[in-house]
Design an enzyme around this catalytic site. Structure first.
Site, PDB file in Angstrom:
ATOM      1  N   LYS A  40      40.049 159.269  52.648  1.00 36.92           N
ATOM      2  CA  LYS A  40      41.276 159.303  51.722  1.00 36.92           C
ATOM      3  C   LYS A  40      41.840 157.887  52.411  1.00 36.92           C
ATOM      4  CE  LYS A  40      42.883 163.980  53.020  1.00 36.92           C
ATOM      5  NZ  LYS A  40      42.817 164.512  52.150  1.00 36.92           N
ATOM      6  N   GLY A  41      41.751 157.041  53.769  1.00 35.18           N
ATOM      7  CA  GLY A  41      42.398 155.963  53.305  1.00 35.18           C
ATOM      8  C   GLY A  41      41.450 154.524  52.008  1.00 35.18           C
ATOM      9  N   ASN A  43      40.083 155.469  50.346  1.00 35.43           N
ATOM     10  CA  ASN A  43      40.298 155.737  48.636  1.00 35.43           C
ATOM     11  C   ASN A  43      41.942 155.376  48.199  1.00 35.43           C
ATOM     12  OD1 ASN A  43      38.495 156.977  47.707  1.00 35.43           O
ATOM     13  ND2 ASN A  43      39.618 159.087  48.519  1.00 35.43           N
ATOM     14  N   GLU A 140      43.396 161.391  59.147  1.00 36.28           N
ATOM     15  CA  GLU A 140      41.485 161.633  59.024  1.00 36.28           C
ATOM     16  C   GLU A 140      41.623 160.866  60.531  1.00 36.28           C
ATOM     17  OE1 GLU A 140      40.001 163.004  54.262  1.00 36.28           O
ATOM     18  OE2 GLU A 140      39.817 160.413  55.629  1.00 36.28           O
ATOM     19  N   ASP A 250      45.960 160.039  47.353  1.00 34.76           N
ATOM     20  CA  ASP A 250      45.253 158.769  47.643  1.00 34.76           C
ATOM     21  C   ASP A 250      45.215 157.886  46.091  1.00 34.76           C
ATOM     22  OD1 ASP A 250      44.575 160.174  49.846  1.00 34.76           O
ATOM     23  OD2 ASP A 250      42.338 160.322  48.888  1.00 34.76           O
ATOM     24  N   ARG A 283      39.133 161.252  35.454  1.00 36.51           N
ATOM     25  CA  ARG A 283      38.279 160.953  35.551  1.00 36.51           C
ATOM     26  C   ARG A 283      37.757 161.292  37.053  1.00 36.51           C
ATOM     27  NH1 ARG A 283      40.916 154.673  35.507  1.00 36.51           N
ATOM     28  NH2 ARG A 283      41.346 154.418  33.664  1.00 36.51           N
ATOM     29  N   GLY A 285      35.146 162.020  40.295  1.00 39.63           N
ATOM     30  CA  GLY A 285      35.223 160.978  41.563  1.00 39.63           C
ATOM     31  C   GLY A 285      36.999 160.521  42.548  1.00 39.63           C
TER      32      GLY A 285
HETATM   33  O1  RIB Z   1      42.264 162.355  49.343  1.00 42.67           O
HETATM   34  C1  RIB Z   1      40.090 162.371  48.680  1.00 42.67           C
HETATM   35  C2  RIB Z   1      39.223 162.614  49.929  1.00 42.67           C
HETATM   36  O2  RIB Z   1      39.509 163.713  51.028  1.00 42.67           O
HETATM   37  C3  RIB Z   1      38.155 162.328  49.457  1.00 42.67           C
HETATM   38  O3  RIB Z   1      37.887 161.292  48.735  1.00 42.67           O
HETATM   39  C4  RIB Z   1      37.070 163.057  50.276  1.00 42.67           C
HETATM   40  O4  RIB Z   1      36.571 161.712  51.510  1.00 42.67           O
HETATM   41  C5  RIB Z   1      38.530 163.452  51.553  1.00 42.67           C
HETATM   42  O5  RIB Z   1      38.859 162.118  52.697  1.00 42.67           O
END
Ligand code: RIB
Length: 301
Positions: A40-41, A43, A140, A250, A283, A285
């Protein structure tokens, strides 16, 4: 270019697309597999950087191939890493199930070395946080590290954003350090017990979150958009067919932080953040789905 300091986690996302999750003891055949950068961070850092922000990423990694994936991603996005590498641990990974019909996901994450981030990592990066316009974190990595980062930012007058994901119980002390808290509907329910399904219930949840100490909640509501406390529901911005929703939150948080760091008022920042999320879900990913600023501006017209 506004400056943003992000405390958070990088992991490699191992994404399996299938018709359904297996039940315990069962094997199901999937449709596809992909490995992409996630966490999350990280992203959120990528989303903010692609929106034009000057982003610093504070985290821990192992010393392995997934760490190289992180450095490559951040290098491409122009993100400055403030990383401690732990050769005795590993860079984390996430198992992502993607529902082939809806694009929705269910995730298990093992943060690896990032689970050992300590408050002293934040103290070591005090200047990075103090020199930013915005400090943003999630849940996280360990809570005490998030808390220390928020305290340093608050003491320096830096805008603080907490994306309370994954859902966890939060102290009033922590919530009081947040200018913005950005839960989705599930996280909102876990924080304040209010079920959110429309604008009326979202404002009720905002009132409950403010009673817990949050200055200004923003509730992300998937295909409905995002509810900004005291302003109302900002509708989702559609950019086409939904392929995968992993990282949509994110995208929203990174886009929002980039706009705030640029001095854009929160109402407009939420609208732009909805467009960032709207593009990301078209998209596959998480990190790879984050759009560039020009695409966001073009979508909003
Ligand atoms: O928010 C999505 C993310 O949550 C994913 O990329 C996964 O790695 C989890 O951390």
């Amino acid at each position: 270019m506004g400056k943003i300091a992000v405390l958070g986690v990088f992991v490699a996302d191992l994404a399996f697309r299938a018709d359904r999750l297996p039940v315990m003891g069962e094997t199901v055949l999937g449709q596809s597999f992909a490995m992409n950068p996630g966490g999350k961070g990280s992203n959120q850092a990528v989303a903010a950087a692609r929106m034009g922000a000057d982003v610093a990423m504070i985290t821990r990694l192992g010393d392995d191939d997934f760490a190289q994936m992180a450095f490559g991603l951040w290098d491409d996005a122009g993100i400055t890493p403030h990383v401690t590498q732990d050769p005795d641990s590993y860079t984390g990974a996430a198992h992502i199930f993607i529902d082939a019909a809806s694009g929705d996901n269910a995730i298990i994450i093992a943060p690896g070395a990032a689970a050992e981030i300590t408050p002293s990592d934040l103290v070591a990066n005090r200047r990075v946080i103090e020199n930013a316009q915005v400090f943003m974190t999630q849940l996280e990595q360990p809570m005490d590290a998030a808390m220390r980062g928020l305290q340093i930012a608050r003491d320096a007058g830096v805008i603080t954003i907490l994306n309370p994901a994954p859902a966890a119980e939060l102290s009033a002390e922590m919530l009081a350090l947040c200018d913005y808290v950005t839960p989705n509907e599930t996280e909102t329910h876990s924080l304040c017990g209010v079920e959110v399904n429309d604008a009326v219930s979202a404002q009720k949840a905002c009132e409950a979150l403010k009673r817990l100490g949050v200055a200004r909640p923003i509730i992300t509501m998937g295909s409905q958009g995002a509810y900004l406390d005291g302003f109302g529901l900002v509708p989702a911005v559609s950019a086409g067919e939904v392929v995968e929703t992993t990282g949509a939150g994110d995208a929203f948080n990174g886009g929002f932080a980039a706009c705030l760091a640029d001095g854009i008022p929160p109402e407009d920042a939420v609208r732009m953040a909805c467009a960032v999320a709207g593009l990301s879900v078209t998209r596959a990913g998480a990190a790879p789905s984050m759009p560039m600023r020009d695409e966001v501006l073009a979508l909003l017209g």
